[in-house]
Write a protein that holds these residues in place. Structure first.
Motif, PDB file in Angstrom:
ATOM      1  N   TYR A  34       0.856  -1.178   0.000  1.00  8.23           N
ATOM      2  CA  TYR A  34       0.000   0.000   0.000  1.00  8.23           C
ATOM      3  C   TYR A  34       0.895   1.232   0.000  1.00  8.23           C
ATOM      4  O   TYR A  34       2.083   1.144   0.295  1.00  8.23           O
ATOM      5  CB  TYR A  34      -0.879   0.036   1.264  1.00  8.23           C
ATOM      6  N   ARG A  35       0.311   2.365  -0.297  1.00  8.93           N
ATOM      7  CA  ARG A  35       1.062   3.612  -0.190  1.00  8.93           C
ATOM      8  C   ARG A  35       0.130   4.719   0.290  1.00  8.93           C
ATOM      9  O   ARG A  35      -1.081   4.653   0.107  1.00  8.93           O
ATOM     10  CB  ARG A  35       1.700   4.009  -1.517  1.00  8.93           C
ATOM     11  N   GLN A  36       0.759   5.709   0.902  1.00 11.23           N
ATOM     12  CA  GLN A  36       0.004   6.861   1.377  1.00 11.23           C
ATOM     13  C   GLN A  36       0.767   8.126   1.042  1.00 11.23           C
ATOM     14  O   GLN A  36       1.891   8.319   1.531  1.00 11.23           O
ATOM     15  CB  GLN A  36      -0.241   6.766   2.882  1.00 11.23           C
ATOM     16  N   ALA A  37       0.170   8.934   0.203  1.00 10.85           N
ATOM     17  CA  ALA A  37       0.765  10.211  -0.157  1.00 10.85           C
ATOM     18  C   ALA A  37       0.335  11.266   0.860  1.00 10.85           C
ATOM     19  O   ALA A  37      -0.695  11.113   1.524  1.00 10.85           O
ATOM     20  CB  ALA A  37       0.326  10.620  -1.557  1.00 10.85           C
ATOM     21  N   PRO A  38       1.096  12.335   0.988  1.00  8.96           N
ATOM     22  CA  PRO A  38       0.735  13.397   1.947  1.00  8.96           C
ATOM     23  C   PRO A  38      -0.680  13.910   1.697  1.00  8.96           C
ATOM     24  O   PRO A  38      -1.036  14.255   0.568  1.00  8.96           O
ATOM     25  CB  PRO A  38       1.780  14.478   1.674  1.00  8.96           C
ATOM     26  N   GLY A  39      -1.479  13.946   2.749  1.00  9.09           N
ATOM     27  CA  GLY A  39      -2.833  14.466   2.642  1.00  9.09           C
ATOM     28  C   GLY A  39      -3.830  13.546   1.986  1.00  9.09           C
ATOM     29  O   GLY A  39      -4.981  13.935   1.756  1.00  9.09           O
ATOM     30  N   LYS A  40      -3.420  12.322   1.679  1.00  5.45           N
ATOM     31  CA  LYS A  40      -4.322  11.382   1.006  1.00  5.45           C
ATOM     32  C   LYS A  40      -4.489  10.111   1.830  1.00  5.45           C
ATOM     33  O   LYS A  40      -3.704   9.822   2.730  1.00  5.45           O
ATOM     34  CB  LYS A  40      -3.786  11.045  -0.386  1.00  5.45           C
ATOM     35  N   GLN A  41      -5.523   9.344   1.481  1.00 11.78           N
ATOM     36  CA  GLN A  41      -5.748   8.089   2.160  1.00 11.78           C
ATOM     37  C   GLN A  41      -4.791   7.024   1.659  1.00 11.78           C
ATOM     38  O   GLN A  41      -4.291   7.079   0.530  1.00 11.78           O
ATOM     39  CB  GLN A  41      -7.197   7.635   1.932  1.00 11.78           C
ATOM     40  N   ARG A  42      -4.554   6.051   2.511  1.00  9.82           N
ATOM     41  CA  ARG A  42      -3.729   4.920   2.115  1.00  9.82           C
ATOM     42  C   ARG A  42      -4.462   4.145   1.021  1.00  9.82           C
ATOM     43  O   ARG A  42      -5.670   3.924   1.112  1.00  9.82           O
ATOM     44  CB  ARG A  42      -3.454   4.027   3.314  1.00  9.82           C
TER      45      ARG A  42
END
Length: 121
Positions: free
Chosen positions: A37-45
């Motif tokens: 999985y990944r999570q960008a700044p300000g976004k959901q995983r």
């Protein structure tokens, strides 16, 4: 319990490649499915890629053709080869290990601490 340790993150220019690794230890006999999985700044995983016990793989549309997930059960490890990286691939990448008995039936669920991937334009 299962412990997951990710490695391989870093800083790369757009178009470059990185290979993430996830090493599992502990009660690994309980695991049959691995995912990234990944999570960008300000976004959901979000789910990036998933590999089931039988080897079936699934990818997010945004990474199809660029990323490849693999597992080596002999080494209790999973990998994510990332090619043609884009700035929008930037984020913290997490390894997830599960015991899945059916659709929506997750009996064990473990997460790693994450590894940062930064892609510059």
């Amino acid at each position: 319990q299962v412990q997951l340790v990710e490695s391989g993150g870093g800083y790369v220019q757009a178009g470059g490649s990185l290979r993430l690794s996830c090493a599992a230890s502990g009660s690994i006999f309980s695991i049959n499915t691995m995912a990234w999985y990944r999570q960008a700044p300000g976004k959901q995983r979000e789910l990036v890629a998933h590999i089931a016990a039988g080897g079936t793989k699934n990818y997010a549309d945004s990474v199809k053709g660029r990323f490849t997930i693999a597992r080596d059960d002999a080494k209790n490890s999973a990998y994510l080869q990332m090619n043609s990286l884009k700035p929008e691939d930037t984020g913290v990448y997490y390894c997830r290990a599960m015991r899945v008995l059916g659709v929506g039936d997750i009996r064990a669920d473990y997460w790693g601490q994450g590894t940062q991937v930064t892609v510059s334009s």
